[in-house]
Structure formats: C-alpha cells, structure tokens
Design a protein around this motif. Sequence first.
Motif, PDB file in Angstrom:
ATOM      1  N   LEU A  48       0.824  -1.210   0.000  1.00  0.00           N
ATOM      2  CA  LEU A  48       0.000   0.000   0.000  1.00  0.00           C
ATOM      3  C   LEU A  48       0.858   1.261   0.000  1.00  0.00           C
ATOM      4  CD1 LEU A  48      -2.838  -0.899   2.543  1.00  0.00           C
ATOM      5  CD2 LEU A  48      -3.043  -0.704   0.065  1.00  0.00           C
ATOM      6  N   ILE A  49       1.891   1.254   0.826  1.00  0.00           N
ATOM      7  CA  ILE A  49       2.776   2.419   0.917  1.00  0.00           C
ATOM      8  C   ILE A  49       3.512   2.635  -0.403  1.00  0.00           C
ATOM      9  CG2 ILE A  49       4.875   3.301   2.052  1.00  0.00           C
ATOM     10  CD1 ILE A  49       3.787   1.907   4.627  1.00  0.00           C
ATOM     11  N   HIS A  50       3.842   1.539  -1.079  1.00  0.00           N
ATOM     12  CA  HIS A  50       4.534   1.646  -2.365  1.00  0.00           C
ATOM     13  C   HIS A  50       3.599   2.122  -3.480  1.00  0.00           C
ATOM     14  CE1 HIS A  50       7.352   0.725  -5.580  1.00  0.00           C
ATOM     15  NE2 HIS A  50       6.395   0.003  -6.180  1.00  0.00           N
ATOM     16  N   LEU A  51       2.334   1.660  -3.472  1.00  0.00           N
ATOM     17  CA  LEU A  51       1.413   1.948  -4.572  1.00  0.00           C
ATOM     18  C   LEU A  51       0.726   3.306  -4.456  1.00  0.00           C
ATOM     19  CD1 LEU A  51      -0.361  -1.513  -5.094  1.00  0.00           C
ATOM     20  CD2 LEU A  51       1.458  -0.508  -6.478  1.00  0.00           C
ATOM     21  N   ASP A  52       0.356   3.705  -3.257  1.00  0.00           N
ATOM     22  CA  ASP A  52      -0.434   4.931  -3.079  1.00  0.00           C
ATOM     23  C   ASP A  52       0.472   6.142  -2.905  1.00  0.00           C
ATOM     24  OD1 ASP A  52      -2.205   7.010  -1.987  1.00  0.00           O
ATOM     25  OD2 ASP A  52      -3.657   5.382  -1.797  1.00  0.00           O
ATOM     26  N   PRO A 287       0.970  -3.572  12.350  1.00  0.00           N
ATOM     27  CA  PRO A 287       0.208  -3.072  11.199  1.00  0.00           C
ATOM     28  C   PRO A 287      -1.255  -2.817  11.516  1.00  0.00           C
ATOM     29  CG  PRO A 287       0.692  -5.412  10.931  1.00  0.00           C
ATOM     30  CD  PRO A 287       1.489  -4.936  12.108  1.00  0.00           C
ATOM     31  N   LEU A 288      -1.835  -3.631  12.432  1.00  0.00           N
ATOM     32  CA  LEU A 288      -3.239  -3.429  12.792  1.00  0.00           C
ATOM     33  C   LEU A 288      -3.430  -2.108  13.523  1.00  0.00           C
ATOM     34  CD1 LEU A 288      -4.276  -7.014  13.981  1.00  0.00           C
ATOM     35  CD2 LEU A 288      -4.649  -5.952  11.748  1.00  0.00           C
ATOM     36  N   ILE A 289      -2.546  -1.804  14.442  1.00  0.00           N
ATOM     37  CA  ILE A 289      -2.637  -0.550  15.206  1.00  0.00           C
ATOM     38  C   ILE A 289      -2.504   0.651  14.277  1.00  0.00           C
ATOM     39  CG2 ILE A 289      -1.446   0.892  16.912  1.00  0.00           C
ATOM     40  CD1 ILE A 289      -0.764  -1.757  18.395  1.00  0.00           C
ATOM     41  N   TYR A 290      -1.521   0.587  13.380  1.00  0.00           N
ATOM     42  CA  TYR A 290      -1.282   1.729  12.490  1.00  0.00           C
ATOM     43  C   TYR A 290      -2.342   1.860  11.406  1.00  0.00           C
ATOM     44  CZ  TYR A 290       3.283   2.901  14.426  1.00  0.00           C
ATOM     45  OH  TYR A 290       4.294   3.319  15.259  1.00  0.00           O
ATOM     46  N   SER A 291      -2.925   0.747  10.954  1.00  0.00           N
ATOM     47  CA  SER A 291      -3.891   0.824   9.853  1.00  0.00           C
ATOM     48  C   SER A 291      -5.299   1.135  10.340  1.00  0.00           C
ATOM     49  CB  SER A 291      -3.892  -0.492   9.059  1.00  0.00           C
ATOM     50  OG  SER A 291      -4.270  -1.575   9.885  1.00  0.00           O
ATOM     51  N   VAL A 297      -4.269   5.053   5.513  1.00  0.00           N
ATOM     52  CA  VAL A 297      -4.015   3.644   5.193  1.00  0.00           C
ATOM     53  C   VAL A 297      -5.309   2.937   4.814  1.00  0.00           C
ATOM     54  CG1 VAL A 297      -3.157   1.443   6.093  1.00  0.00           C
ATOM     55  CG2 VAL A 297      -1.974   3.553   6.663  1.00  0.00           C
ATOM     56  N   THR A 298      -6.374   3.154   5.580  1.00  0.00           N
ATOM     57  CA  THR A 298      -7.658   2.509   5.255  1.00  0.00           C
ATOM     58  C   THR A 298      -8.184   3.013   3.908  1.00  0.00           C
ATOM     59  OG1 THR A 298      -8.774   4.206   6.599  1.00  0.00           O
ATOM     60  CG2 THR A 298      -8.322   2.084   7.641  1.00  0.00           C
ATOM     61  N   GLY A 299      -7.966   4.306   3.621  1.00  0.00           N
ATOM     62  CA  GLY A 299      -8.364   4.851   2.326  1.00  0.00           C
ATOM     63  C   GLY A 299      -7.588   4.218   1.179  1.00  0.00           C
ATOM     64  N   ALA A 300      -6.283   4.031   1.378  1.00  0.00           N
ATOM     65  CA  ALA A 300      -5.442   3.395   0.358  1.00  0.00           C
ATOM     66  C   ALA A 300      -5.863   1.947   0.143  1.00  0.00           C
ATOM     67  CB  ALA A 300      -3.973   3.458   0.777  1.00  0.00           C
ATOM     68  N   LEU A 301      -6.235   1.257   1.231  1.00  0.00           N
ATOM     69  CA  LEU A 301      -6.676  -0.135   1.125  1.00  0.00           C
ATOM     70  C   LEU A 301      -7.980  -0.228   0.344  1.00  0.00           C
ATOM     71  CD1 LEU A 301      -6.339  -3.117   1.869  1.00  0.00           C
ATOM     72  CD2 LEU A 301      -7.482  -2.623   4.046  1.00  0.00           C
ATOM     73  N   LYS A 303      -9.042   1.859  -1.839  1.00  0.00           N
ATOM     74  CA  LYS A 303      -8.731   2.211  -3.225  1.00  0.00           C
ATOM     75  C   LYS A 303      -8.191   0.995  -3.988  1.00  0.00           C
ATOM     76  CE  LYS A 303      -6.116   5.711  -5.801  1.00  0.00           C
ATOM     77  NZ  LYS A 303      -5.144   6.827  -5.646  1.00  0.00           N
ATOM     78  N   VAL A 304      -7.271   0.260  -3.358  1.00  0.00           N
ATOM     79  CA  VAL A 304      -6.680  -0.935  -3.995  1.00  0.00           C
ATOM     80  C   VAL A 304      -7.742  -2.023  -4.170  1.00  0.00           C
ATOM     81  CG1 VAL A 304      -5.043  -2.827  -3.663  1.00  0.00           C
ATOM     82  CG2 VAL A 304      -4.330  -0.484  -3.199  1.00  0.00           C
ATOM     83  N   LEU A 305      -8.573  -2.243  -3.143  1.00  0.00           N
ATOM     84  CA  LEU A 305      -9.637  -3.246  -3.223  1.00  0.00           C
ATOM     85  C   LEU A 305     -10.651  -2.869  -4.304  1.00  0.00           C
ATOM     86  CD1 LEU A 305     -10.289  -4.006   0.561  1.00  0.00           C
ATOM     87  CD2 LEU A 305      -9.064  -5.429  -1.097  1.00  0.00           C
ATOM     88  N   GLY A 306     -10.923  -1.559  -4.439  1.00  0.00           N
ATOM     89  CA  GLY A 306     -11.825  -1.093  -5.492  1.00  0.00           C
ATOM     90  C   GLY A 306     -11.262  -1.387  -6.878  1.00  0.00           C
TER      91      GLY A 306
END
Length: 313
Positions: A48-52, A287-291, A297-301, A303-306
């Motif tokens: 996610l960090i690499h793509l967004d 990762p759970l705490i930060y996401s 992060v949730t927005g990027a996720l 976006k990728v799932l979409g």
Amino acid sequence: MEWSNYSMYADFVLLGLFSNTRFPWLLFALIVLVFVISVASNTMMIILIHLDSRLHTPMYFLLSQLSIMDILYISTIVPKMLVDQMVDQRAISFAGCTAQHFLYLTLAGAEFFLLGLMSYDRYVAICNPLRYPVLMNRKVCLLIVMAAWLGGSIDGFLLTPVTMQFPFCASREINHFFCEVPALLKLSCMDTSAYETAMYVCCIMMLLIPFSVISASYTRILITVYRMNEAEGRKKAVATCSSHMVVVSLFYGAAMYTYVLPHSYHTPEQDKAVSAFYTILTPLLNPLIYSLRNKDVTGALQKVLGRCSSSGR
C-alpha cells in the motif's frame, strides 16, 4: 578435548512452547493463523505504501521499514517452531542456534532504534510542520533506517559471539522455543554473572537511548498539542502519536520484563509467555494498530480493493 568440543558444538534441544500445554494442536493452529495474518498484513502495508502516492511521506516510509523488520523478525523464530511441532523433533544445531540468536538480536535491536527514531519524525511533523520537508528529507529518512539497522547489527555482533563461546556442559535442553540469551546462559557450566551484568548494562543503554529520544520528542509534542487552537489539528496529532506510543509501550514493556527485571522475579514459563508476546503477537499488532487508526491507510486499502474488484468484473 573431545568432550569439550562436543559439549560446545553439539545440538541443542528446544523444549518449545507446546510442551506444557493441554491443547498443543489448538495452540499450534492459533500460532499458524497469527503468523499468516502477521506476514500478510505487514506485506499489505508495504504494498500500500509503495502503490499509493498519498503514502509517499517520511512517516510511511519508516512504517514500511518497520513492517520489513516485523516480517523478518517473526520469520526467524516461528517457522522453525511450527515445523518442529509438526515433525515431532526439537533439535537445533549449534550453528542454527547461533544464526537464530544473531538474527533475533539484530532485528529486535533494529526495531528498538527505529521506534525511537520514529518519534523524531512525529516531533518534526507536529512541532515544526513548515520545516518538515527539509528536516525529514529522503536523505534523513535513509540515515534513520541505516542507523537503526547499524545499531541492531552492533548488538548482534557484540552479544552473539560472547554468548555462544561459553561451554555448555550442562543439559542441552533449552527451556524455551528459540535460542534466547537468558535461556542459553542457564546451560553454561561457567560463571556468567559478569557477562550478565554487562549485558544488563547494554540492554539498559539500548532501551534508555531510544526511550530518551521518545520522551524528549513527546514532551515537546504534548506542549505543542496543548497550545493548538484547532480541535481538528489536535485530534489528528493525538491519533498519529497514540498509535506510535501503543506500539512502543508493547514492545519496550515486554523487553524490559525479559532483560531488565531480575530473573528471581519471573519463571521460565512466564519468560516464554512474554517472549511469545513480543516475538509473535507484536509483529501482528503493529500493522493493525497503524492501519485501523489511520484514515490514509484505510483509504489506500479501499482504493486498492476497489481497483481489484473493478478489474475482476
């Protein structure tokens, strides 16, 4: 001489985490699940960090490095433990134990230093937002990551040779699920008190230096947040900092229990439980705490799932 060489270089036996458990296969299934989710979630964070492009900031670059460390950290210990349980064997060679010991110390030390240095990033972002692009440029980020890895490597290179050079002429059974320093030293037939004192001082320094950076950074951050007029800005600052503080508290607290608290205050079973917490659960929680607490992060996720769902159609 032959007996001495055998006693030093013969295989060890890891008693493991399942030996005193009433339902070992239930615990086995749980650890497999935690391991898979941990590796998958940390890998997802890196992707996610690499793509967004919105996540191409210093904070997320450092978070991606933390995820890399967590993947390597849990992979150093858990696969060996699971395979041993599956094939019903507990042996680990002297070389394998040395390698595991070195990697564990290096990765744990690197994570200590990185978590400490990450607080500097939060300090600059909140206390000096206008100078943030200058003070946290790409070169500084790379220096922070290099410093963390260097600090961890020094820890591994210093402690591993000394620990493994002791003659282990007592039992070869390590009452643990990996080659951790305190459990190994209990097998030595030499007096290790001087080394344990030196290691205690070393651990105090490794905890004290990053903790000092964290304390100084968050003291300034709290002062700045208290002076903020905008409620939204204050809320965002507290949210990003609280995630980091939760991770720091979990990781540092468990390490202080194992390496700073005198051995008379905890049993081998308690040691294994605490070690399981910061070697198995912490890489899952990071990762759970930060996401979960981070809208970017949730927005990027989402976006990728979409994208994945639309391409599937």
